[in-house]
Motif scaffolding. Structure first.
Motif, PDB file in Angstrom:
ATOM      1  N   VAL A  71       0.855  -1.199   0.000  1.00 37.55           N
ATOM      2  CA  VAL A  71       0.000   0.000   0.000  1.00 37.55           C
ATOM      3  C   VAL A  71       0.885   1.241   0.000  1.00 37.55           C
ATOM      4  CG1 VAL A  71      -1.675   1.328   1.367  1.00 37.55           C
ATOM      5  CG2 VAL A  71      -1.891  -1.178   1.175  1.00 37.55           C
ATOM      6  N   TYR A  72       1.945   1.189   0.807  1.00 40.34           N
ATOM      7  CA  TYR A  72       2.882   2.327   0.890  1.00 40.34           C
ATOM      8  C   TYR A  72       3.525   2.558  -0.476  1.00 40.34           C
ATOM      9  CZ  TYR A  72       7.043   4.977   2.242  1.00 40.34           C
ATOM     10  OH  TYR A  72       8.029   5.932   2.322  1.00 40.34           O
ATOM     11  N   ALA A  73       4.007   1.475  -1.093  1.00 38.58           N
ATOM     12  CA  ALA A  73       4.670   1.602  -2.408  1.00 38.58           C
ATOM     13  C   ALA A  73       3.701   2.162  -3.437  1.00 38.58           C
ATOM     14  CB  ALA A  73       5.191   0.239  -2.859  1.00 38.58           C
ATOM     15  N   ASN A  74       2.475   1.670  -3.413  1.00 35.89           N
ATOM     16  CA  ASN A  74       1.456   2.154  -4.361  1.00 35.89           C
ATOM     17  C   ASN A  74       1.272   3.660  -4.206  1.00 35.89           C
ATOM     18  OD1 ASN A  74      -0.751   1.627  -6.289  1.00 35.89           O
ATOM     19  ND2 ASN A  74      -2.079   2.218  -4.582  1.00 35.89           N
ATOM     20  N   GLU A  75       1.140   4.112  -2.971  1.00 36.15           N
ATOM     21  CA  GLU A  75       0.923   5.538  -2.725  1.00 36.15           C
ATOM     22  C   GLU A  75       2.122   6.365  -3.177  1.00 36.15           C
ATOM     23  OE1 GLU A  75      -2.104   5.101   1.122  1.00 36.15           O
ATOM     24  OE2 GLU A  75      -0.154   6.093   1.358  1.00 36.15           O
ATOM     25  N   LYS A  76       3.334   5.872  -2.924  1.00 40.64           N
ATOM     26  CA  LYS A  76       4.531   6.651  -3.272  1.00 40.64           C
ATOM     27  C   LYS A  76       4.676   6.794  -4.792  1.00 40.64           C
ATOM     28  CE  LYS A  76       5.678   7.897   0.645  1.00 40.64           C
ATOM     29  NZ  LYS A  76       5.293   9.290   0.914  1.00 40.64           N
ATOM     30  N   PHE A  77       4.447   5.710  -5.534  1.00 45.77           N
ATOM     31  CA  PHE A  77       4.599   5.816  -6.991  1.00 45.77           C
ATOM     32  C   PHE A  77       3.516   6.714  -7.583  1.00 45.77           C
ATOM     33  CE2 PHE A  77       8.174   3.390  -8.401  1.00 45.77           C
ATOM     34  CZ  PHE A  77       8.411   2.471  -7.392  1.00 45.77           C
ATOM     35  N   ILE A  78       2.287   6.584  -7.096  1.00 44.12           N
ATOM     36  CA  ILE A  78       1.209   7.434  -7.612  1.00 44.12           C
ATOM     37  C   ILE A  78       1.483   8.900  -7.268  1.00 44.12           C
ATOM     38  CG2 ILE A  78      -1.242   8.010  -7.345  1.00 44.12           C
ATOM     39  CD1 ILE A  78      -1.748   4.962  -7.021  1.00 44.12           C
ATOM     40  N   GLN A  79       1.895   9.127  -6.022  1.00 46.76           N
ATOM     41  CA  GLN A  79       2.143  10.509  -5.556  1.00 46.76           C
ATOM     42  C   GLN A  79       3.260  11.159  -6.388  1.00 46.76           C
ATOM     43  OE1 GLN A  79       4.065  10.461  -1.728  1.00 46.76           O
ATOM     44  NE2 GLN A  79       3.312  12.467  -1.172  1.00 46.76           N
ATOM     45  N   THR A  80       4.348  10.406  -6.623  1.00 50.05           N
ATOM     46  CA  THR A  80       5.498  10.979  -7.347  1.00 50.05           C
ATOM     47  C   THR A  80       5.122  11.317  -8.787  1.00 50.05           C
ATOM     48  OG1 THR A  80       6.838   9.483  -6.030  1.00 50.05           O
ATOM     49  CG2 THR A  80       7.940  10.634  -7.821  1.00 50.05           C
ATOM     50  N   MET A  81       4.394  10.429  -9.439  1.00 53.57           N
ATOM     51  CA  MET A  81       4.025  10.698 -10.843  1.00 53.57           C
ATOM     52  C   MET A  81       2.981  11.809 -10.921  1.00 53.57           C
ATOM     53  SD  MET A  81       4.141   7.030 -12.772  1.00 53.57           S
ATOM     54  CE  MET A  81       3.568   5.959 -11.460  1.00 53.57           C
ATOM     55  N   THR A  82       2.139  11.901  -9.895  1.00 52.49           N
ATOM     56  CA  THR A  82       1.153  12.986  -9.874  1.00 52.49           C
ATOM     57  C   THR A  82       1.853  14.331  -9.681  1.00 52.49           C
ATOM     58  OG1 THR A  82      -0.504  11.494  -8.944  1.00 52.49           O
ATOM     59  CG2 THR A  82      -0.899  13.864  -8.687  1.00 52.49           C
ATOM     60  N   ASN A  83       2.757  14.375  -8.704  1.00 49.40           N
ATOM     61  CA  ASN A  83       3.434  15.651  -8.399  1.00 49.40           C
ATOM     62  C   ASN A  83       4.242  16.160  -9.594  1.00 49.40           C
ATOM     63  OD1 ASN A  83       2.380  15.354  -5.883  1.00 49.40           O
ATOM     64  ND2 ASN A  83       4.308  14.734  -4.890  1.00 49.40           N
ATOM     65  N   ARG A  84       4.764  15.222 -10.391  1.00 51.70           N
ATOM     66  CA  ARG A  84       5.604  15.646 -11.528  1.00 51.70           C
ATOM     67  C   ARG A  84       4.743  16.049 -12.727  1.00 51.70           C
ATOM     68  NH1 ARG A  84      11.147  13.822 -11.371  1.00 51.70           N
ATOM     69  NH2 ARG A  84      11.822  14.049  -9.205  1.00 51.70           N
ATOM     70  N   ASN A  85       3.407  15.876 -12.607  1.00 54.85           N
ATOM     71  CA  ASN A  85       2.487  16.323 -13.659  1.00 54.85           C
ATOM     72  C   ASN A  85       2.897  15.785 -15.029  1.00 54.85           C
ATOM     73  OD1 ASN A  85       0.383  17.622 -14.895  1.00 54.85           O
ATOM     74  ND2 ASN A  85       1.532  19.529 -15.188  1.00 54.85           N
ATOM     75  N   ILE A  86       3.036  14.419 -15.085  1.00 51.82           N
ATOM     76  CA  ILE A  86       3.541  13.817 -16.327  1.00 51.82           C
ATOM     77  C   ILE A  86       2.511  12.902 -16.986  1.00 51.82           C
ATOM     78  CG2 ILE A  86       5.414  12.420 -17.290  1.00 51.82           C
ATOM     79  CD1 ILE A  86       6.758  12.857 -14.452  1.00 51.82           C
ATOM     80  N   VAL A  87       1.717  12.179 -16.147  1.00 55.02           N
ATOM     81  CA  VAL A  87       0.811  11.173 -16.708  1.00 55.02           C
ATOM     82  C   VAL A  87      -0.636  11.627 -16.572  1.00 55.02           C
ATOM     83  CG1 VAL A  87       2.409   9.290 -16.200  1.00 55.02           C
ATOM     84  CG2 VAL A  87       0.674   9.904 -14.526  1.00 55.02           C
ATOM     85  N   CYS A  88      -1.489  11.100 -17.457  1.00 56.05           N
ATOM     86  CA  CYS A  88      -2.923  11.440 -17.382  1.00 56.05           C
ATOM     87  C   CYS A  88      -3.709  10.355 -16.668  1.00 56.05           C
ATOM     88  CB  CYS A  88      -3.497  11.677 -18.786  1.00 56.05           C
ATOM     89  SG  CYS A  88      -3.267  10.320 -19.934  1.00 56.05           S
ATOM     90  N   GLY A  89      -3.059   9.175 -16.448  1.00 57.70           N
ATOM     91  CA  GLY A  89      -3.786   8.122 -15.740  1.00 57.70           C
ATOM     92  C   GLY A  89      -2.850   7.028 -15.280  1.00 57.70           C
ATOM     93  N   ILE A  90      -3.238   6.320 -14.230  1.00 60.93           N
ATOM     94  CA  ILE A  90      -2.443   5.214 -13.666  1.00 60.93           C
ATOM     95  C   ILE A  90      -3.375   4.056 -13.345  1.00 60.93           C
ATOM     96  CG2 ILE A  90      -1.012   4.467 -11.714  1.00 60.93           C
ATOM     97  CD1 ILE A  90      -0.017   7.323 -11.398  1.00 60.93           C
ATOM     98  N   ALA A  91      -2.924   2.825 -13.691  1.00 60.62           N
ATOM     99  CA  ALA A  91      -3.623   1.612 -13.250  1.00 60.62           C
ATOM    100  C   ALA A  91      -2.638   0.837 -12.389  1.00 60.62           C
ATOM    101  CB  ALA A  91      -4.057   0.779 -14.456  1.00 60.62           C
ATOM    102  N   SER A  92      -3.136   0.299 -11.279  1.00 60.99           N
ATOM    103  CA  SER A  92      -2.254  -0.368 -10.323  1.00 60.99           C
ATOM    104  C   SER A  92      -2.884  -1.655  -9.816  1.00 60.99           C
ATOM    105  CB  SER A  92      -1.989   0.549  -9.113  1.00 60.99           C
ATOM    106  OG  SER A  92      -1.348  -0.178  -8.058  1.00 60.99           O
ATOM    107  N   GLU A  93      -2.049  -2.630  -9.521  1.00 64.66           N
ATOM    108  CA  GLU A  93      -2.568  -3.876  -8.929  1.00 64.66           C
ATOM    109  C   GLU A  93      -3.322  -3.569  -7.636  1.00 64.66           C
ATOM    110  OE1 GLU A  93       0.045  -7.128  -7.230  1.00 64.66           O
ATOM    111  OE2 GLU A  93      -1.194  -8.316  -8.604  1.00 64.66           O
TER     112      GLU A  93
END
Ligand code: P6P
Length: 335
Positions: A71-93
């Motif tokens: 759960v921690y890893a999921n949050e960190k990867f989503i947070q980092t990609m969100t903060n960098r304003n690079i992707v329009c969407g994420i799908a995660s296990e």
């Protein structure tokens, strides 16, 4: 630039021009993954202190809520990609549905979507076995300026623009491809930089290692049973060696370096196998093919499979091309 001691940052800058969509966004995306991997690596390495820090769901000695590491890893990867304003969407296990990433992208101008298994093999953490993060990157197919849609994620693996994994092992490595070969970077935790340690990684065409959970043997299709018996026969360079860590990234990484095959077939207990097509099999298949290896479900190239749902599972055979070819022969003979 000489490859010796080249950092990941230097490598990305040097190779950015070779990427056909070069606009710097993919480089920024890889950089965001690099950062998140360092943060997750720090937390994974603390896991051994769980008795002091408190198990997931408890509060640790500082009274902080201890999160499950996946759960921690999921949050960190989503947070980092969100903060960098690079992707329009994420799908995660770890997420039932895909996530539309807005942040500063209210106009949905970002072009990339990412599919991720934030911490594959996380059940191994409690026994101090290597685990990994797996990621896959596509360009969106829906119009820029509109919210991301399911079709942006349900793309064949051949459309991937990048894929890779982080292995949190005896050392932490980031291994990735953007379609121009596979390169491995080892983290120097003392300074927080990744260095090019494994340039142009290639699967040996043959190998002597087979990786499969033989506890499921009686449930396997006949072709897989026949291939396993072939691996165990005394003939030529056989019997092979059985090595199964129970962590896909670790088995794949060892087999890519030494030569070998990884199999998670369907069985009478799991009609489509266990591994997920979109954020496990496709990225590992992209890496395998870029490293002169092969990946199929026993009959069809993994990256040609038409996805139908976000979390669908497929049988997975991947590794040294001659070993995968032999396993496919047994599968095709037995139908
Ligand atoms: P089994 C981890 O849960 C994983 O997804 C892969 O990393 C690993 O190879 C496989 O499942 C292990 O599954 O059923 O053999 O324990």
């Amino acid at each position: 630039m000489s490859q010796r001691n080249q950092t990941l940052g230097e490598f990305i800058i040097e190779n950015q021009a070779s990427f056909k969509y070069t606009s710097g966004e993919l480089s920024r995306l890889i950089n965001s993954i690099r950062l998140a991997a360092k943060v997750v690596n720090h937390e994974v390495n603390k896991a051994g202190l769980v008795d002091i820090l408190g198990a997931a769901g408890d509060t640790n000695v500082q009274g902080e809520d201890q999160q499950k590491l996946d759960v921690y890893a999921n949050e960190k990867f989503i947070q980092t990609m969100t903060n960098r304003n690079i992707v329009c969407g994420i799908a995660s296990e770890e997420e039932d549905d895909f996530i539309t990433i807005n942040s500063q992208d209210e106009n949905h101008q970002n072009k990339y979507v990412v599919l991720i298994d934030p911490l594959d093999g996380s059940s191994n953490i409690d026994v101090n076995v290597s685990v990994g993060t797996i990621f896959s990157v596509y360009r969106r197919v829906t119009p820029v300026g509109t919210p991301v849609g399911l079709e942006d994620f349900l793309q064949k693996g051949i459309n991937q623009v990048a894929a890779g994994y982080i292995i949190y092992g005896t050392s932490t490595m980031l291994v990735y491809t953007t379609g121009d070969g596979v390169n491995g970077f080892t983290l120097n935790p003392a300074i927080g930089s990744y260095y090019l340690s494994h340039p142009n990684m290639q699967f040996p065409e043959d190998g002597r290692i087979y990786s499969v959970n033989e506890g499921n043997y009686i449930h396997f299709p006949q072709g897989i049973k026949d291939y396993i018996k072939y691996c165990q026969m005394e003939e030529g360079d056989r019997p092979y060696t059985s090595r199964y860590i129970g962590s896909l990234v670790s088995d794949f990484h060892r087999n890519m370096i030494k030569g070998g095959i990884y199999m998670y077939p369907k069985s009478s207990k799991a009609s489509n196998g266990k591994l997920r097509l979109l954020y496990e099999c496709n990225p590992m298949a992209f890496l395998a093919e870029q490293a002169n290896g092969k990946a199929s479900d026993g009959f069809t190239r993994i990256m040609e499979i038409e996805p139908t749902e976000l979390h669908q599972r497929v049988p997975f055979i991947c590794g040294s091309k001659n070993m995968v070819g032999k396993a496919e022969e047994f599968m095709q003979k037995s139908i």
